[in-house]
Motif scaffolding. Structure first.
Motif, PDB file in Angstrom:
ATOM      1  N   GLN A  42      -5.854   9.331  19.397  1.00 25.28           N
ATOM      2  CA  GLN A  42      -6.245   8.996  20.894  1.00 25.28           C
ATOM      3  C   GLN A  42      -6.337  10.000  21.352  1.00 25.28           C
ATOM      4  OE1 GLN A  42      -3.316   6.049  22.248  1.00 25.28           O
ATOM      5  NE2 GLN A  42      -5.154   4.433  22.856  1.00 25.28           N
ATOM      6  N   ILE A  58     -17.131   1.559  21.607  1.00 24.58           N
ATOM      7  CA  ILE A  58     -16.065   0.076  21.670  1.00 24.58           C
ATOM      8  C   ILE A  58     -15.906  -0.824  23.319  1.00 24.58           C
ATOM      9  CG2 ILE A  58     -13.758   1.117  21.247  1.00 24.58           C
ATOM     10  CD1 ILE A  58     -14.157   3.011  19.799  1.00 24.58           C
ATOM     11  N   ASN A  61     -11.763  -2.373  27.065  1.00 25.96           N
ATOM     12  CA  ASN A  61     -10.708  -3.068  26.969  1.00 25.96           C
ATOM     13  C   ASN A  61      -9.452  -2.196  25.183  1.00 25.96           C
ATOM     14  OD1 ASN A  61     -11.768  -4.935  25.054  1.00 25.96           O
ATOM     15  ND2 ASN A  61     -10.677  -6.360  26.105  1.00 25.96           N
ATOM     16  N   GLN A  62     -10.121  -1.637  24.131  1.00 18.84           N
ATOM     17  CA  GLN A  62     -10.103  -0.932  23.587  1.00 18.84           C
ATOM     18  C   GLN A  62      -9.565   0.305  23.519  1.00 18.84           C
ATOM     19  OE1 GLN A  62      -9.044  -3.416  20.704  1.00 18.84           O
ATOM     20  NE2 GLN A  62      -9.521  -4.756  22.409  1.00 18.84           N
ATOM     21  N   PRO A  63      -8.254   1.013  22.713  1.00 17.33           N
ATOM     22  CA  PRO A  63      -8.088   1.821  22.267  1.00 17.33           C
ATOM     23  C   PRO A  63      -9.303   2.909  21.659  1.00 17.33           C
ATOM     24  CG  PRO A  63      -6.393   0.563  20.906  1.00 17.33           C
ATOM     25  CD  PRO A  63      -7.489   0.099  21.803  1.00 17.33           C
ATOM     26  N   TYR A  64      -9.296   4.483  21.697  1.00 21.41           N
ATOM     27  CA  TYR A  64     -10.456   5.348  21.065  1.00 21.41           C
ATOM     28  C   TYR A  64      -9.612   6.086  20.625  1.00 21.41           C
ATOM     29  CZ  TYR A  64     -13.975   3.608  25.057  1.00 21.41           C
ATOM     30  OH  TYR A  64     -14.583   3.049  25.639  1.00 21.41           O
TER      31      TYR A  64
END
Length: 165
Positions: A42, A58, A61-64
């Motif tokens: 992450q 992306i 609000n989404q994890p990378y």
């Protein structure tokens, strides 16, 4: 290739097929992960490894997540991004490379596709589960679709040779 797009009924949770003219697969982004990927890390959205070749990116609000592998053994990449394809998948648009060109990856293992869909149907005038006719949703002023067309003007390129104008 068989395509079936589905929606989920809000009340029952049951999936049902939707008409082909109700959505348009505008284009897609995709990622292939190689067999020597050792972990997923992450990372920050500002990580320079994430900024290259990310197409639309992306949502914030989404994890990378980043696939990390051992590229030292062969020198071949452990991940590849195939992005911004030209759309029109149902019209069998060309998706390839010129002779002598390729995107290499060592031991392909996983493939992720992120379709970019455009809804073309009129939500107040159509019921996708019991549709007998198509009603287009909002169209741009320069749409060349005739009035009461059975498709959305968004589905065809204005310079297409497939339609008589």
């Amino acid at each position: 290739i068989r395509h079936d797009q589905v929606m989920q009924d809000e009340n029952t949770g049951i999936e049902f097929s939707i008409p082909m003219n109700a959505v348009y697969n505008h284009h897609f982004e995709s990622t292939m992960i190689g067999g020597n990927t050792t972990r997923f890390e992450q990372v920050s959205p500002k990580d320079p490894r994430m900024m290259r070749n990310m197409g639309h990116g992306i949502p914030p609000n989404q994890p990378y997540w980043l696939a990390v592998g051992d590229e030292k053994n062969s020198g071949l990449p452990q991940k590849q991004f195939f992005g911004a394809a030209n759309g029109g998948e149902m019209r069998q648009s060309f998706h390839g490379y010129a002779p002598g060109f390729a995107q290499l990856i060592e031991s392909p293992r996983q493939f992720q596709v992120m379709p970019m869909q455009i809804d073309t149907w009129h939500r107040e005038a159509m019921d996708l589960k019991n549709t007998t006719h198509f009603v287009a949703g909002p169209l741009p002023r320069n749409s060349l679709a005739p009035p009461n067309a059975t498709y959305s003007g968004l589905l065809e390129c204005p310079i297409t040779t497939r339609l008589s104008k």
